[in-house]
Enzyme design. Sequence first.
Site, short mmCIF file in Angstrom:
data_model
loop_
_atom_site.label_atom_id
_atom_site.label_comp_id
_atom_site.label_asym_id
_atom_site.label_seq_id
_atom_site.Cartn_x
_atom_site.Cartn_y
_atom_site.Cartn_z
N LYS A 96 0.85 -1.19 0.00
CA LYS A 96 0.00 0.00 0.00
C LYS A 96 0.88 1.25 0.00
CE LYS A 96 -3.89 1.87 2.69
NZ LYS A 96 -4.77 1.61 3.85
N SER A 171 -9.43 1.70 2.81
CA SER A 171 -8.51 2.52 2.04
C SER A 171 -7.46 1.73 1.27
CB SER A 171 -7.80 3.51 2.97
OG SER A 171 -7.05 2.84 3.97
N SER A 195 -9.98 -1.10 6.65
CA SER A 195 -9.29 -0.78 5.40
C SER A 195 -8.55 -1.94 4.77
CB SER A 195 -8.33 0.39 5.61
OG SER A 195 -9.06 1.58 5.78
#
EC number: 3.5.1.4
Length: 526
Positions: A96, A171, A195
């Site tokens: 990420k 996210s 997330s």
Amino acid sequence: MLLAFPETCGLLTPRELAITNEDVNTLLKRLSSGEWSAVEVTIAFYKRAIVAQQLVNCLTEIFVERALARAAELDDALKKTGKIVGPLHGLPISLKDQLCIKGLETTIGYVSLIGEYADKNAVLVDILEECGAVLFVRTNVPQTLMWAETLNNIFGRTTNPYNRSLTAGGSSGGEGALVALKGSPIGVGSDIGGSVRIPSAFCGVYGLKPSYGRVPYGGALNSLEGQDSVLSVFGPITSSISGLKTFMEAVIKAKPWLRDPLAVRKKWDEAEYQLKDRDNGRKLCFAIMWDDGVCVPHPPITRALKRVQEVLTNAGHNVIAWYPIEHRRLGNLTVCDAVLQLSENEARHRSFQERDLGCRLSGRFRLGYLSERRAPYRHYGSGRKSSYCRIFRARKAASLHISSGKFRKRGKISAPLDAIICPASPYAAPPHGHSKFNHYSVVWNALDYTASIFPVTTVDPAIDVKQPRESFIDAFDREVYDMYEPETFHDAPICLQLVGRTLEEEAVIAMTEIVDAALKATNEQL
């Protein structure tokens, strides 16, 4: 549906398709034997990741030369010594866009961070490389990280690989979409309110939210620095169930507490993974939470819960009902205008501070998706009024932190119960701008429980028809009900969540494997 496109586009060779379609255990076995080289495995996943990027816009960074040089080093070491470099030898892993890599930008979706290059790696990056992993791409996030969708003014929106009109979640939406398209065998996401779990659920893959401190966070960027009542954690997102154990075992055996002072000093517990204290997992007690008392899930979610109940009962496990304990209060305390909201307002304030820069660099005013988000953006000005606001927020935050701590002490799973199985979200991946409810995930962050995601089925409009309801919990429950139109969610994946106790990563992974095996055995019989 885009999932089949990498198989049919003609850009990958049959051998590259075979490599990218394998589970994590098989990949590592063939890498360690030298049957597949780290270079060819990296190239295969690179090609598939770049195809995925064209389809769903999931990547932020592609550092080919660095990754291939690392892969070549691993191949050379294996050839010279006959030994693998570490437990993740040659395995490509995506990250990420929050984990700092020396020499690369990490923007977490902020235009103002363009051009800021890391001078050192995050702790987890160092550990993964020392374990033999090949870090090869980074993936998209929403600005502020605090949204269950993925969109920012630098890289744009990530879409769902099952249907581009639906969200990939957030996210860690870039990771969820990339892994679903098998452009990465394991991706690293972060989770403070769902997330890791929401993108995993919306994209039909496996995910794990560890308890705080089990995976090191040191050296990574984050939006909510200083807020310590509900803490963000890193966890794996993977297309194969074996990836959960592989990642967690490798990271924990590297003793991250020696590098990150906030990492928990708990060694990998193989006896816990084998469920030795639970009769080796032969007869477990699972509780089904049908709803959280805030909103009733859509028909496909309920069908998935019923299916899991049936397969576990048939496998000889005890399955009981679980009734949520003050989930509305805990969810509101954590999300709506409380612990995370107070901190998130500071992150949003930063978004406004970079407004002019964003206009110059991206040609857009503020965030293009502000109107899609349920929570309002607040701008606290300067001067005396702003000082009062800051004092109020500080006092309210202190009160909320105390309240969340009390909830954590109260919210314990009873001794005879091994795990709770519940929705990850009340709906499958919704259309863009409509992922507005994360109470099903965030309560477990507030309690710091370990939770996993596993796939069950997909939405079938012929089966998952919309049923009339005579009553509703409240207006919000009615709003969630009205969202559901079977054709809108056609073929969207349905995943569920398995929740264990704090720091029970080994047991949660093992129990997830048991549920997954029971589901797969039933599928084979159908």
